[in-house]
Design a protein around this motif. Structure first.
Motif, PDB file in Angstrom:
ATOM      1  N   ALA A  49       0.821  -1.208   0.000  1.00 38.99           N
ATOM      2  CA  ALA A  49       0.000   0.000   0.000  1.00 38.99           C
ATOM      3  C   ALA A  49       0.861   1.267   0.000  1.00 38.99           C
ATOM      4  N   ARG A  50       2.083   1.166   0.490  1.00 37.54           N
ATOM      5  CA  ARG A  50       2.968   2.328   0.477  1.00 37.54           C
ATOM      6  C   ARG A  50       3.347   2.757  -0.936  1.00 37.54           C
ATOM      7  N   PHE A  51       3.192   1.825  -1.887  1.00 33.99           N
ATOM      8  CA  PHE A  51       3.547   2.125  -3.270  1.00 33.99           C
ATOM      9  C   PHE A  51       2.318   2.407  -4.129  1.00 33.99           C
ATOM     10  N   ALA A  52       1.148   2.488  -3.506  1.00 27.93           N
ATOM     11  CA  ALA A  52      -0.091   2.682  -4.257  1.00 27.93           C
ATOM     12  C   ALA A  52      -0.079   4.003  -5.018  1.00 27.93           C
ATOM     13  N   GLU A  53       0.358   5.052  -4.381  1.00 21.90           N
ATOM     14  CA  GLU A  53       0.353   6.371  -5.020  1.00 21.90           C
ATOM     15  C   GLU A  53       1.328   6.403  -6.190  1.00 21.90           C
ATOM     16  N   ILE A  54       2.509   5.812  -6.012  1.00 23.85           N
ATOM     17  CA  ILE A  54       3.521   5.820  -7.064  1.00 23.85           C
ATOM     18  C   ILE A  54       3.058   5.012  -8.269  1.00 23.85           C
ATOM     19  N   SER A  55       2.425   3.863  -8.013  1.00 16.94           N
ATOM     20  CA  SER A  55       2.014   2.970  -9.089  1.00 16.94           C
ATOM     21  C   SER A  55       0.740   3.425  -9.786  1.00 16.94           C
ATOM     22  N   GLY A  56      -0.022   4.309  -9.143  1.00 12.65           N
ATOM     23  CA  GLY A  56      -1.289   4.725  -9.706  1.00 12.65           C
ATOM     24  C   GLY A  56      -2.427   3.761  -9.431  1.00 12.65           C
ATOM     25  N   GLN A  57      -2.163   2.721  -8.638  1.00 10.30           N
ATOM     26  CA  GLN A  57      -3.183   1.745  -8.268  1.00 10.30           C
ATOM     27  C   GLN A  57      -3.556   1.965  -6.810  1.00 10.30           C
ATOM     28  N   ARG A  58      -4.623   2.748  -6.586  1.00  9.88           N
ATOM     29  CA  ARG A  58      -4.989   3.126  -5.225  1.00  9.88           C
ATOM     30  C   ARG A  58      -5.392   1.931  -4.368  1.00  9.88           C
ATOM     31  N   GLY A  59      -5.820   0.830  -5.021  1.00 15.15           N
ATOM     32  CA  GLY A  59      -6.250  -0.341  -4.258  1.00 15.15           C
ATOM     33  C   GLY A  59      -5.128  -1.314  -3.949  1.00 15.15           C
ATOM     34  N   LEU A  60      -3.895  -0.968  -4.263  1.00 19.00           N
ATOM     35  CA  LEU A  60      -2.765  -1.872  -4.055  1.00 19.00           C
ATOM     36  C   LEU A  60      -2.534  -2.129  -2.567  1.00 19.00           C
ATOM     37  N   ARG A  61      -2.405  -3.406  -2.222  1.00 18.66           N
ATOM     38  CA  ARG A  61      -2.094  -3.763  -0.830  1.00 18.66           C
ATOM     39  C   ARG A  61      -1.568  -5.193  -0.785  1.00 18.66           C
ATOM     40  N   GLY A  62      -1.053  -5.580   0.386  1.00 20.89           N
ATOM     41  CA  GLY A  62      -0.516  -6.918   0.578  1.00 20.89           C
ATOM     42  C   GLY A  62       0.984  -6.888   0.765  1.00 20.89           C
ATOM     43  N   SER A  63       1.595  -8.062   0.736  1.00 19.48           N
ATOM     44  CA  SER A  63       3.046  -8.162   0.909  1.00 19.48           C
ATOM     45  C   SER A  63       3.616  -9.140  -0.107  1.00 19.48           C
ATOM     46  N   LEU A  64       4.898  -8.938  -0.441  1.00 22.28           N
ATOM     47  CA  LEU A  64       5.600  -9.787  -1.400  1.00 22.28           C
ATOM     48  C   LEU A  64       6.972 -10.165  -0.861  1.00 22.28           C
ATOM     49  N   ASP A  65       7.370 -11.404  -1.155  1.00 21.57           N
ATOM     50  CA  ASP A  65       8.730 -11.858  -0.863  1.00 21.57           C
ATOM     51  C   ASP A  65       9.299 -12.503  -2.117  1.00 21.57           C
ATOM     52  N   LEU A  66      10.501 -12.074  -2.504  1.00 22.22           N
ATOM     53  CA  LEU A  66      11.143 -12.562  -3.720  1.00 22.22           C
ATOM     54  C   LEU A  66      12.528 -13.082  -3.403  1.00 22.22           C
ATOM     55  N   SER A  67      12.861 -14.228  -3.979  1.00 19.64           N
ATOM     56  CA  SER A  67      14.236 -14.717  -3.934  1.00 19.64           C
ATOM     57  C   SER A  67      14.642 -15.147  -5.333  1.00 19.64           C
ATOM     58  N   LEU A  68      15.886 -14.869  -5.694  1.00 21.82           N
ATOM     59  CA  LEU A  68      16.371 -15.166  -7.030  1.00 21.82           C
ATOM     60  C   LEU A  68      17.829 -15.571  -6.957  1.00 21.82           C
ATOM     61  N   THR A  69      18.138 -16.672  -7.625  1.00 23.72           N
ATOM     62  CA  THR A  69      19.515 -17.142  -7.744  1.00 23.72           C
ATOM     63  C   THR A  69      19.824 -17.316  -9.216  1.00 23.72           C
ATOM     64  N   GLY A  70      20.965 -16.782  -9.653  1.00 22.03           N
ATOM     65  CA  GLY A  70      21.274 -16.877 -11.065  1.00 22.03           C
ATOM     66  C   GLY A  70      22.755 -16.926 -11.360  1.00 22.03           C
ATOM     67  N   THR A  71      23.059 -17.454 -12.534  1.00 24.42           N
ATOM     68  CA  THR A  71      24.431 -17.460 -13.032  1.00 24.42           C
ATOM     69  C   THR A  71      24.417 -17.061 -14.497  1.00 24.42           C
ATOM     70  N   SER A  72      25.477 -16.405 -14.936  1.00 22.74           N
ATOM     71  CA  SER A  72      25.613 -16.016 -16.333  1.00 22.74           C
ATOM     72  C   SER A  72      27.034 -16.305 -16.779  1.00 22.74           C
ATOM     73  N   SER A  73      27.172 -16.784 -18.015  1.00 22.51           N
ATOM     74  CA  SER A  73      28.496 -17.132 -18.527  1.00 22.51           C
ATOM     75  C   SER A  73      28.533 -16.918 -20.032  1.00 22.51           C
TER      76      SER A  73
END
Length: 337
Positions: A49-73
């Motif tokens: 919800a803290r990002f609702a104003e920035i995103s333009g989506q006033r109804g935005l709410r909830g929580s997210l958790d992301l994990s990412l592991t990667g390699t490039s060669s």
């Protein structure tokens, strides 16, 4: 830290912004001739919800958790990524999307790219209403797809029940410039679909065949107070750019009923075939009217601006009435050119 061979190591890089936290650990070999990188990224957003104003989506709410592991060669020409995304108490303010999410999102995926192709090893997506799994051998073989919408009735109230699809995809080319697919789908009300063929250069060129059955009542929410009740059988082909000029095939219906309350009449049996090709549709339909008599429509209608037509409308003992003052019978033919 930078090693003697030029490799850069970053450990415990962290940032915080508006309640979001980001942590990065990894190594990079910046030599253009031997570029490689590996790392882990974790991010969490406790309150969207803290990002609702920035995103333009006033109804935005909830929580997210992301994990990412990667390699490039191979000078960044090859990479592997494993990711996990978890969302809780989610809402976007977009009604249709929120129905699908049902407040939660879970995504786990493993994919990669070589100089020759994109490789999908696994995808597992789940929300309250949607599930999608994809699995491949990670070596350029076909990707097996299974998808399910738990309740189509969320969008079409008269068709409650699951909509499922399964089949295979094959991604060809360094950036999946060519996709070969073979998908079958089933849904409420006798809905069936079989789609196969190829999509080239990100849908700039298509060679697809589609066939199946579609309940016409699916369109009723969009044409109220008019209503259709029946089934359309379709057998279509698209060859060329994504345009009506590329579509050929037939759409057939038998025994369809049509309610037209504002016009004051109804059709008890609409039957016939529409044949598509060369940017036009050739019609051949008959309609048995509820009050009595028959209406027939034959001839072509153009599908490009101008919509040139050559229709012949036949009236046979057609009963016309307002239900109160007059009743009459019409016979004859009307031509529309």
């Amino acid at each position: 830290a930078r090693a003697a061979d030029g490799e850069i190591t970053a450990t415990g890089l962290a940032a915080q912004l508006m309640g979001a936290e980001l942590d990065v650990t990894g190594t990079v070999q910046p030599d253009p001739e031997a570029f490689s990188a590996s790392g882990d990224v974790t991010a969490s957003v406790a309150d969207l919800a803290r990002f609702a104003e920035i995103s333009g989506q006033r109804g935005l709410r909830g929580s997210l958790d992301l994990s990412l592991t990667g390699t490039s060669s191979d000078g960044a020409n090859a990479f592997d990524v494993t990711t996990s995304l978890q969302g809780r108490d989610l809402a976007t303010g977009i009604a249709q999307l929120d129905r699908l999410l049902g407040g939660r999102l879970s995504l786990d995926a493993e994919a990669g790219r070589t100089p020759e192709r994109i490789e999908i090893t696994s995808i597992d997506l789940e929300t309250q209403q949607v599930s999608l799994t994809a699995s491949g051998d990670g070596a350029g073989g076909p990707v097996n797809i299974n998808a399910r919408l738990a309740n189509l009735g969320l969008f079409v109230p008269d068709f409650s029940g699951p909509l499922t699809a399964s089949g295979t995809l094959r991604l060809e080319g360094p950036a999946a410039e060519r996709v070969t697919l073979d998908i079958d789908a089933n849904g409420p009300g006798g809905t069936t679909a079989a789609l196969s063929g190829t999509v080239v250069d990100y849908a700039q060129t298509l060679d697809l065949a589609a066939s199946g059955r579609l309940p016409l009542a699916l369109v009723n929410p969009f044409i109220e107070p008019r209503a259709l009740n029946g089934t359309a059988q379709y057998d279509l082909r698209v060859q060329g750019p994504p345009a009506l000029s590329s579509v050929t095939g037939t759409v057939t219906t038998q025994g369809t009923t049509v309610a037209l309350p504002n016009a004051g009449f109804a059709i008890d049996d609409l039957s016939g075939t529409a044949r598509l090709g060369q940017s036009r549709v050739e019609t051949d339909f008959t309609a048995q009217m509820r009050e009595g008599g028959q209406l027939s429509v034959t001839g072509p209608v153009g599908l490009t601006p101008g919509f040139d037509a050559g229709l012949r409308i036949g009236l046979a003992e057609l009963v016309l009435t307002d239900g109160r003052i007059y009743t009459t019978t019409a016979n004859g033919q009307v031509t529309i050119d």
